[in-house]
Design a protein around this motif. Sequence first.
Motif, mmCIF file in Angstrom:
data_model
loop_
_atom_site.group_PDB
_atom_site.id
_atom_site.type_symbol
_atom_site.label_atom_id
_atom_site.label_comp_id
_atom_site.label_asym_id
_atom_site.label_seq_id
_atom_site.Cartn_x
_atom_site.Cartn_y
_atom_site.Cartn_z
ATOM 1 N N GLY A 202 0.797 -1.220 0.000
ATOM 2 C CA GLY A 202 0.000 0.000 0.000
ATOM 3 C C GLY A 202 0.825 1.263 0.000
ATOM 4 N N GLY A 203 2.147 1.123 0.134
ATOM 5 C CA GLY A 203 3.030 2.279 0.018
ATOM 6 C C GLY A 203 3.441 2.931 1.314
ATOM 7 N N VAL A 204 3.225 2.263 2.467
ATOM 8 C CA VAL A 204 3.547 2.899 3.744
ATOM 9 C C VAL A 204 5.044 3.159 3.860
ATOM 10 C CG1 VAL A 204 1.555 1.809 4.849
ATOM 11 C CG2 VAL A 204 3.831 0.744 5.060
ATOM 12 N N HIS A 205 5.384 4.055 4.786
ATOM 13 C CA HIS A 205 6.772 4.481 4.962
ATOM 14 C C HIS A 205 7.417 3.872 6.200
ATOM 15 C CE1 HIS A 205 4.500 7.565 2.743
ATOM 16 N NE2 HIS A 205 5.589 7.680 2.032
ATOM 17 N N GLY A 206 6.674 3.056 6.919
ATOM 18 C CA GLY A 206 7.175 2.401 8.115
ATOM 19 C C GLY A 206 6.063 1.622 8.774
ATOM 20 N N ILE A 207 6.428 0.842 9.801
ATOM 21 C CA ILE A 207 5.472 0.043 10.565
ATOM 22 C C ILE A 207 5.786 0.215 12.047
ATOM 23 C CG2 ILE A 207 4.770 -2.318 11.147
ATOM 24 C CD1 ILE A 207 5.316 -3.010 8.170
ATOM 25 N N LEU B 95 -6.509 2.747 11.363
ATOM 26 C CA LEU B 95 -7.276 2.417 10.164
ATOM 27 C C LEU B 95 -6.363 2.186 8.966
ATOM 28 C CD1 LEU B 95 -10.159 2.114 8.979
ATOM 29 C CD2 LEU B 95 -10.098 4.577 8.486
ATOM 30 N N GLY B 96 -5.125 2.647 9.055
ATOM 31 C CA GLY B 96 -4.171 2.405 7.978
ATOM 32 C C GLY B 96 -3.867 0.938 7.767
ATOM 33 N N ASN B 97 -4.151 0.086 8.765
ATOM 34 C CA ASN B 97 -4.029 -1.354 8.546
ATOM 35 C C ASN B 97 -4.994 -1.819 7.468
ATOM 36 O OD1 ASN B 97 -2.316 -2.897 10.832
ATOM 37 N ND2 ASN B 97 -3.305 -1.105 11.767
ATOM 38 N N VAL B 98 -6.181 -1.219 7.449
ATOM 39 C CA VAL B 98 -7.223 -1.617 6.512
ATOM 40 C C VAL B 98 -6.983 -0.990 5.141
ATOM 41 C CG1 VAL B 98 -9.711 -1.567 6.055
ATOM 42 C CG2 VAL B 98 -8.875 -1.887 8.401
ATOM 43 N N GLY C 147 -4.982 4.470 1.028
ATOM 44 C CA GLY C 147 -5.773 5.681 1.191
ATOM 45 C C GLY C 147 -5.020 6.738 1.971
ATOM 46 N N TYR C 148 -4.367 6.336 3.045
ATOM 47 C CA TYR C 148 -3.602 7.301 3.835
ATOM 48 C C TYR C 148 -2.362 7.772 3.095
ATOM 49 C CZ TYR C 148 -6.608 6.905 7.842
ATOM 50 O OH TYR C 148 -7.697 6.977 8.676
ATOM 51 N N VAL C 149 -1.764 6.904 2.305
ATOM 52 C CA VAL C 149 -0.637 7.339 1.480
ATOM 53 C C VAL C 149 -1.098 8.404 0.484
ATOM 54 C CG1 VAL C 149 1.028 6.605 -0.284
ATOM 55 C CG2 VAL C 149 0.669 5.203 1.772
ATOM 56 N N ARG C 150 -2.310 8.253 -0.048
ATOM 57 C CA ARG C 150 -2.828 9.277 -0.967
ATOM 58 C C ARG C 150 -3.044 10.610 -0.253
ATOM 59 N NH1 ARG C 150 -5.508 4.664 -3.208
ATOM 60 N NH2 ARG C 150 -7.389 4.963 -1.936
ATOM 61 N N VAL C 151 -3.539 10.569 0.997
ATOM 62 C CA VAL C 151 -3.670 11.806 1.766
ATOM 63 C C VAL C 151 -2.306 12.456 1.942
ATOM 64 C CG1 VAL C 151 -4.261 12.823 3.998
ATOM 65 C CG2 VAL C 151 -5.740 11.067 3.013
ATOM 66 N N TYR C 152 -1.329 11.674 2.344
ATOM 67 C CA TYR C 152 0.022 12.189 2.595
ATOM 68 C C TYR C 152 0.633 12.769 1.317
ATOM 69 C CZ TYR C 152 4.997 12.240 3.761
ATOM 70 O OH TYR C 152 6.307 12.619 3.951
ATOM 71 N N ASP C 153 0.551 12.017 0.226
ATOM 72 C CA ASP C 153 1.143 12.489 -1.027
ATOM 73 C C ASP C 153 0.472 13.765 -1.522
ATOM 74 O OD1 ASP C 153 2.918 10.388 -1.029
ATOM 75 O OD2 ASP C 153 1.807 9.179 -2.493
ATOM 76 N N GLY D 212 0.761 19.800 -1.927
ATOM 77 C CA GLY D 212 -0.056 21.006 -1.810
ATOM 78 C C GLY D 212 -1.405 20.894 -2.477
ATOM 79 N N ASP D 213 -1.813 19.675 -2.797
ATOM 80 C CA ASP D 213 -3.115 19.439 -3.429
ATOM 81 C C ASP D 213 -4.130 19.169 -2.321
ATOM 82 O OD1 ASP D 213 -5.298 18.704 -4.904
ATOM 83 O OD2 ASP D 213 -4.342 16.993 -5.911
ATOM 84 N N TRP D 214 -4.571 20.235 -1.675
ATOM 85 C CA TRP D 214 -5.406 20.077 -0.491
ATOM 86 C C TRP D 214 -6.808 19.603 -0.824
ATOM 87 C CZ3 TRP D 214 -2.699 19.440 3.539
ATOM 88 C CH2 TRP D 214 -1.450 20.060 3.647
ATOM 89 N N ALA D 215 -7.307 19.904 -2.008
ATOM 90 C CA ALA D 215 -8.631 19.414 -2.388
ATOM 91 C C ALA D 215 -8.637 17.886 -2.446
ATOM 92 C CB ALA D 215 -9.060 20.009 -3.727
ATOM 93 N N SER D 216 -7.575 17.311 -3.013
ATOM 94 C CA SER D 216 -7.479 15.850 -3.078
ATOM 95 C C SER D 216 -7.270 15.252 -1.697
ATOM 96 C CB SER D 216 -6.338 15.437 -4.008
ATOM 97 O OG SER D 216 -6.604 15.811 -5.335
ATOM 98 N N ALA D 217 -6.485 15.918 -0.869
ATOM 99 C CA ALA D 217 -6.252 15.425 0.490
ATOM 100 C C ALA D 217 -7.553 15.391 1.279
ATOM 101 C CB ALA D 217 -5.217 16.298 1.193
ATOM 102 N N VAL D 218 -8.343 16.451 1.160
ATOM 103 C CA VAL D 218 -9.621 16.518 1.875
ATOM 104 C C VAL D 218 -10.586 15.452 1.366
ATOM 105 C CG1 VAL D 218 -11.677 17.932 2.247
ATOM 106 C CG2 VAL D 218 -9.404 18.946 2.508
ATOM 107 N N ALA D 219 -10.655 15.280 0.052
ATOM 108 C CA ALA D 219 -11.579 14.299 -0.515
ATOM 109 C C ALA D 219 -11.228 12.887 -0.052
ATOM 110 C CB ALA D 219 -11.549 14.385 -2.035
ATOM 111 N N GLU D 220 -9.939 12.580 -0.018
ATOM 112 C CA GLU D 220 -9.524 11.244 0.424
ATOM 113 C C GLU D 220 -9.761 11.069 1.922
ATOM 114 O OE1 GLU D 220 -8.292 7.369 -0.151
ATOM 115 O OE2 GLU D 220 -8.829 8.908 -1.615
ATOM 116 N N GLN D 221 -9.498 12.130 2.693
ATOM 117 C CA GLN D 221 -9.764 12.048 4.124
ATOM 118 C C GLN D 221 -11.258 11.871 4.404
ATOM 119 O OE1 GLN D 221 -7.863 12.380 7.685
ATOM 120 N NE2 GLN D 221 -9.594 11.070 7.200
#
Length: 305
Positions: free
Chosen positions: A36-41, A210-213, A217-223, A228-237
């Motif tokens: 899923g692209g996480v940066h750590g566990i 919830l990132g386990n599930v 999705g959380y990687v998309r929020v972070y990216d 600086g794409d806050w509209a996409s961050a908000v929509a994913e959140q």
Amino acid sequence: MTDFHGIIPPLLTPRTEDGEIDRAGIAALVDHLVDGGVHGIFALGSSGEVPYLTNAERDLVLSTAIEAADGRVPVLVGISEQTTTRTRDEADRLLAIGGDAVVVTTPFYALSDAAEVERHLRAIAAHVSVPVFAYDVPVRTHMKMPLDVLVRLAQEGVIAGVKDSSGDDVGFRRLLLATRDLPNFAVFTGHEVVTDGAMLGGAAGIVPGLGNVDPAGYVRVYDAAKAGDWASAVAEQDRLARLFDITGAATPGRVSAGAAGLGGFKTALQLMGVIGSNRMAEPMEALDAAETDRVREIITAAGLL
């Protein structure tokens, strides 16, 4: 020093139907997170049901997680215990297995004050050879980490960062402001549903149960936030906030709050075919068939089935 940032989910602890630690399930879950692209566990945190684990089970969970991660992402290790001496012993035993950093709460059960918390964190940092993250989780420890202590330890380089699961958004923002210019210091939010706001405030990343599930999705929020794409961050959140409703799928009063939340995560992962059972650590009850159906509806609506 490892650059700790991004999405670092607190690893769940799958169990088999007969209640044993599910090593294959842990490995599959680690693969799910890394894919899923996480940066750590973060192993052996609250989402891992760590208070319920024997020392032997903690050792098994950590060794299995590190083996499954296979160097693809750093592994942070929870070493929280009731007192400084017990935490040092926990660190010695677990870091002999491995780990790239430790995550430490305030002492619990003991009635500590700010000065004792500061001495505790200093003692652990002096004892271990890996970075130390302070874990502010008063719902578990019944003590909020004092802001001035965290800032002082950050400025002196005693701690490498903070995982803030306090729910105190004002305190979180003040911590971000006070440490913004410190190199190699990372503040993470443990929130699931306001991560876009945390990133806007300058958080280094997110440690969502919830990132386990839905790690992707959380990687998309972070990216999106980093771009600086806050509209996409908000929509994913927003989508993730609706997915978080799985923590309320249990029938009110039938199970504890902990069993409802973590049980929702485990049940979703079972339905998704990542783990084989939604079994909880004793004495917690697993979600039943009707509750599982509610989880299925929610994760289907979120696009995970």
